[in-house]
Design a protein around this motif. Structure first.
Motif, PDB file in Angstrom:
ATOM      1  N   SER A  83      42.178  53.669 137.915  1.00  0.00           N
ATOM      2  CA  SER A  83      42.313  52.200 138.387  1.00  0.00           C
ATOM      3  C   SER A  83      41.533  52.352 139.778  1.00  0.00           C
ATOM      4  CB  SER A  83      43.932  52.111 138.739  1.00  0.00           C
ATOM      5  OG  SER A  83      44.169  51.237 139.428  1.00  0.00           O
ATOM      6  N   GLY A  84      40.915  51.576 139.921  1.00  0.00           N
ATOM      7  CA  GLY A  84      40.372  51.481 141.273  1.00  0.00           C
ATOM      8  C   GLY A  84      41.258  50.971 142.408  1.00  0.00           C
ATOM      9  N   HIS A  85      42.167  50.017 142.186  1.00  0.00           N
ATOM     10  CA  HIS A  85      43.155  49.633 143.174  1.00  0.00           C
ATOM     11  C   HIS A  85      44.061  50.756 143.597  1.00  0.00           C
ATOM     12  CE1 HIS A  85      41.930  45.592 141.701  1.00  0.00           C
ATOM     13  NE2 HIS A  85      42.530  45.325 142.952  1.00  0.00           N
ATOM     14  N   THR A  86      44.261  51.745 142.666  1.00  0.00           N
ATOM     15  CA  THR A  86      45.423  52.723 142.955  1.00  0.00           C
ATOM     16  C   THR A  86      44.402  53.618 143.926  1.00  0.00           C
ATOM     17  OG1 THR A  86      46.323  52.383 140.767  1.00  0.00           O
ATOM     18  CG2 THR A  86      46.711  54.586 141.843  1.00  0.00           C
ATOM     19  N   ALA A  87      43.031  53.792 143.352  1.00  0.00           N
ATOM     20  CA  ALA A  87      42.333  54.601 144.189  1.00  0.00           C
ATOM     21  C   ALA A  87      42.000  54.409 145.773  1.00  0.00           C
ATOM     22  CB  ALA A  87      41.027  55.057 143.633  1.00  0.00           C
ATOM     23  N   TYR A  88      41.937  52.902 145.687  1.00  0.00           N
ATOM     24  CA  TYR A  88      41.898  52.303 147.162  1.00  0.00           C
ATOM     25  C   TYR A  88      43.118  52.611 148.083  1.00  0.00           C
ATOM     26  CZ  TYR A  88      37.759  49.835 145.590  1.00  0.00           C
ATOM     27  OH  TYR A  88      36.483  49.721 145.307  1.00  0.00           O
ATOM     28  N   ILE A  89      44.301  52.382 147.229  1.00  0.00           N
ATOM     29  CA  ILE A  89      45.528  52.522 148.362  1.00  0.00           C
ATOM     30  C   ILE A  89      45.969  53.916 148.380  1.00  0.00           C
ATOM     31  CG2 ILE A  89      47.025  52.493 146.421  1.00  0.00           C
ATOM     32  CD1 ILE A  89      47.473  50.659 149.512  1.00  0.00           C
ATOM     33  N   SER A  90      45.286  54.465 147.610  1.00  0.00           N
ATOM     34  CA  SER A  90      45.962  56.166 147.707  1.00  0.00           C
ATOM     35  C   SER A  90      44.834  56.854 148.627  1.00  0.00           C
ATOM     36  CB  SER A  90      46.024  57.129 146.525  1.00  0.00           C
ATOM     37  OG  SER A  90      44.912  57.014 145.716  1.00  0.00           O
ATOM     38  N   ALA A  91      43.750  56.645 148.645  1.00  0.00           N
ATOM     39  CA  ALA A  91      42.776  57.245 149.592  1.00  0.00           C
ATOM     40  C   ALA A  91      42.964  57.238 151.015  1.00  0.00           C
ATOM     41  CB  ALA A  91      41.403  56.834 149.121  1.00  0.00           C
ATOM     42  N   LEU A 110      54.415  52.250 148.695  1.00  0.00           N
ATOM     43  CA  LEU A 110      53.132  51.321 148.736  1.00  0.00           C
ATOM     44  C   LEU A 110      52.459  51.615 147.422  1.00  0.00           C
ATOM     45  CD1 LEU A 110      52.275  50.745 152.321  1.00  0.00           C
ATOM     46  CD2 LEU A 110      53.134  49.144 150.939  1.00  0.00           C
ATOM     47  N   ILE A 111      52.045  53.019 147.394  1.00  0.00           N
ATOM     48  CA  ILE A 111      51.342  53.537 146.148  1.00  0.00           C
ATOM     49  C   ILE A 111      52.176  53.257 145.089  1.00  0.00           C
ATOM     50  CG2 ILE A 111      50.697  55.508 145.022  1.00  0.00           C
ATOM     51  CD1 ILE A 111      49.955  56.842 147.955  1.00  0.00           C
ATOM     52  N   LEU A 112      53.326  53.773 144.812  1.00  0.00           N
ATOM     53  CA  LEU A 112      54.028  53.395 143.844  1.00  0.00           C
ATOM     54  C   LEU A 112      54.207  51.595 143.393  1.00  0.00           C
ATOM     55  CD1 LEU A 112      55.793  54.898 141.283  1.00  0.00           C
ATOM     56  CD2 LEU A 112      57.829  54.421 143.022  1.00  0.00           C
ATOM     57  N   ALA A 113      54.370  51.047 144.200  1.00  0.00           N
ATOM     58  CA  ALA A 113      54.480  49.670 143.982  1.00  0.00           C
ATOM     59  C   ALA A 113      53.215  49.070 143.411  1.00  0.00           C
ATOM     60  CB  ALA A 113      54.608  48.927 145.190  1.00  0.00           C
ATOM     61  N   VAL A 114      51.920  49.395 143.942  1.00  0.00           N
ATOM     62  CA  VAL A 114      50.538  49.137 143.293  1.00  0.00           C
ATOM     63  C   VAL A 114      50.570  49.614 141.893  1.00  0.00           C
ATOM     64  CG1 VAL A 114      48.139  49.452 143.605  1.00  0.00           C
ATOM     65  CG2 VAL A 114      49.599  48.775 145.554  1.00  0.00           C
ATOM     66  N   MET A 115      50.829  50.813 141.693  1.00  0.00           N
ATOM     67  CA  MET A 115      50.724  51.493 140.425  1.00  0.00           C
ATOM     68  C   MET A 115      51.829  50.751 139.393  1.00  0.00           C
ATOM     69  SD  MET A 115      50.599  55.497 141.442  1.00  0.00           S
ATOM     70  CE  MET A 115      50.609  56.145 139.800  1.00  0.00           C
ATOM     71  N   THR A 116      52.883  50.637 139.753  1.00  0.00           N
ATOM     72  CA  THR A 116      53.927  49.890 138.924  1.00  0.00           C
ATOM     73  C   THR A 116      53.553  48.274 138.759  1.00  0.00           C
ATOM     74  OG1 THR A 116      55.651  51.172 139.862  1.00  0.00           O
ATOM     75  CG2 THR A 116      56.474  48.990 138.769  1.00  0.00           C
ATOM     76  N   GLY A 117      52.908  47.583 139.570  1.00  0.00           N
ATOM     77  CA  GLY A 117      52.377  46.099 139.423  1.00  0.00           C
ATOM     78  C   GLY A 117      51.135  46.228 138.591  1.00  0.00           C
ATOM     79  N   LEU A 118      50.268  47.142 138.417  1.00  0.00           N
ATOM     80  CA  LEU A 118      49.495  47.338 137.703  1.00  0.00           C
ATOM     81  C   LEU A 118      49.653  47.468 136.173  1.00  0.00           C
ATOM     82  CD1 LEU A 118      46.762  48.961 140.028  1.00  0.00           C
ATOM     83  CD2 LEU A 118      46.574  46.786 139.272  1.00  0.00           C
ATOM     84  N   VAL A 119      50.593  48.378 136.067  1.00  0.00           N
ATOM     85  CA  VAL A 119      50.927  48.799 134.904  1.00  0.00           C
ATOM     86  C   VAL A 119      51.672  47.487 134.097  1.00  0.00           C
ATOM     87  CG1 VAL A 119      52.143  50.323 133.263  1.00  0.00           C
ATOM     88  CG2 VAL A 119      50.588  51.088 134.840  1.00  0.00           C
ATOM     89  N   GLY A 120      52.716  46.837 135.024  1.00  0.00           N
ATOM     90  CA  GLY A 120      53.548  45.986 134.540  1.00  0.00           C
ATOM     91  C   GLY A 120      52.939  44.678 134.304  1.00  0.00           C
ATOM     92  N   ALA A 121      51.768  44.415 134.758  1.00  0.00           N
ATOM     93  CA  ALA A 121      51.204  43.381 134.665  1.00  0.00           C
ATOM     94  C   ALA A 121      50.029  43.368 133.667  1.00  0.00           C
ATOM     95  CB  ALA A 121      50.493  42.632 135.966  1.00  0.00           C
ATOM     96  N   ASP A 122      50.068  44.541 132.927  1.00  0.00           N
ATOM     97  CA  ASP A 122      49.034  44.854 131.823  1.00  0.00           C
ATOM     98  C   ASP A 122      47.699  44.975 132.403  1.00  0.00           C
ATOM     99  OD1 ASP A 122      50.883  45.355 129.781  1.00  0.00           O
ATOM    100  OD2 ASP A 122      50.882  43.378 128.978  1.00  0.00           O
ATOM    101  N   TYR A 123      47.380  45.353 133.670  1.00  0.00           N
ATOM    102  CA  TYR A 123      46.140  45.392 134.038  1.00  0.00           C
ATOM    103  C   TYR A 123      45.425  46.634 133.808  1.00  0.00           C
ATOM    104  CZ  TYR A 123      46.335  41.006 136.593  1.00  0.00           C
ATOM    105  OH  TYR A 123      46.483  39.757 136.970  1.00  0.00           O
TER     106      TYR A 123
END
Length: 151
Positions: A83-91, A110-123
């Motif tokens: 996941s690029g978005h997770t990499a962008y927030i965690s770096a 913040l990192i957990l919110a991004v990860m949860t949102g990406l999985v929860g929205a089926d991205y």
């Protein structure tokens, strides 16, 4: 932080820093330099890893029945891992995690919110966001190893 913001700001900071350095005008902001380099490293790493693994998106599976890894492909149906978005927030937050530990609960949230949102929205699948977390964390670690912790 999506690449539409992170990558241009990191690039602009590095161009500004280069201009300042060439003019000998000012000392670089060490924290901003480390955060920017971590973002740029995460961008390069996730792009190469997406191509290398060729993991399908959840949407590819639901819409076309295409599932799995298809290494070295350039198909638009593949590219979910990591996941690029997770990499962008965690770096960048990984850099801040080490340099400003007082705010670790906020960074983790913040990192957990991004990860949860990406999985929860089926991205992304769960493994995609975990791989993005590892990618971003490795880029933060590499940045701090190369530039040190003086920020």
């Amino acid at each position: 932080m999506p690449s539409v913001f992170a990558l241009p700001f990191a690039g602009l900071f590095l161009l500004w820093a280069l201009a300042q350095k060439l003019r000998d005008a000012a000392r670089l902001n060490p924290l901003a330099l480390r955060v920017s380099l971590a973002i740029l490293a995460a961008t390069a790493a996730k792009d190469e890893l997406k191509w290398l693994f060729g993991r399908t998106w959840p949407g590819s599976w639901l819409k076309y029945g295409m599932y799995g890894f298809h290494p070295l492909t350039d198909s638009a149906l593949c590219g979910g891992f990591p996941s690029g978005h997770t990499a962008y927030i965690s770096a960048p937050l990984g850099v801040l995690w080490v340099l400003h530990p007082r705010w670790r609960p906020l960074y983790a949230a913040l990192i957990l919110a991004v990860m949860t949102g990406l999985v929860g929205a089926d991205y992304h699948f769960i493994s995609d966001v975990l791989a993005g977390l590892i990618t971003g964390t490795a880029c933060a670690w590499g940045t701090l190893v190369l530039l040190g912790r003086e920020a």
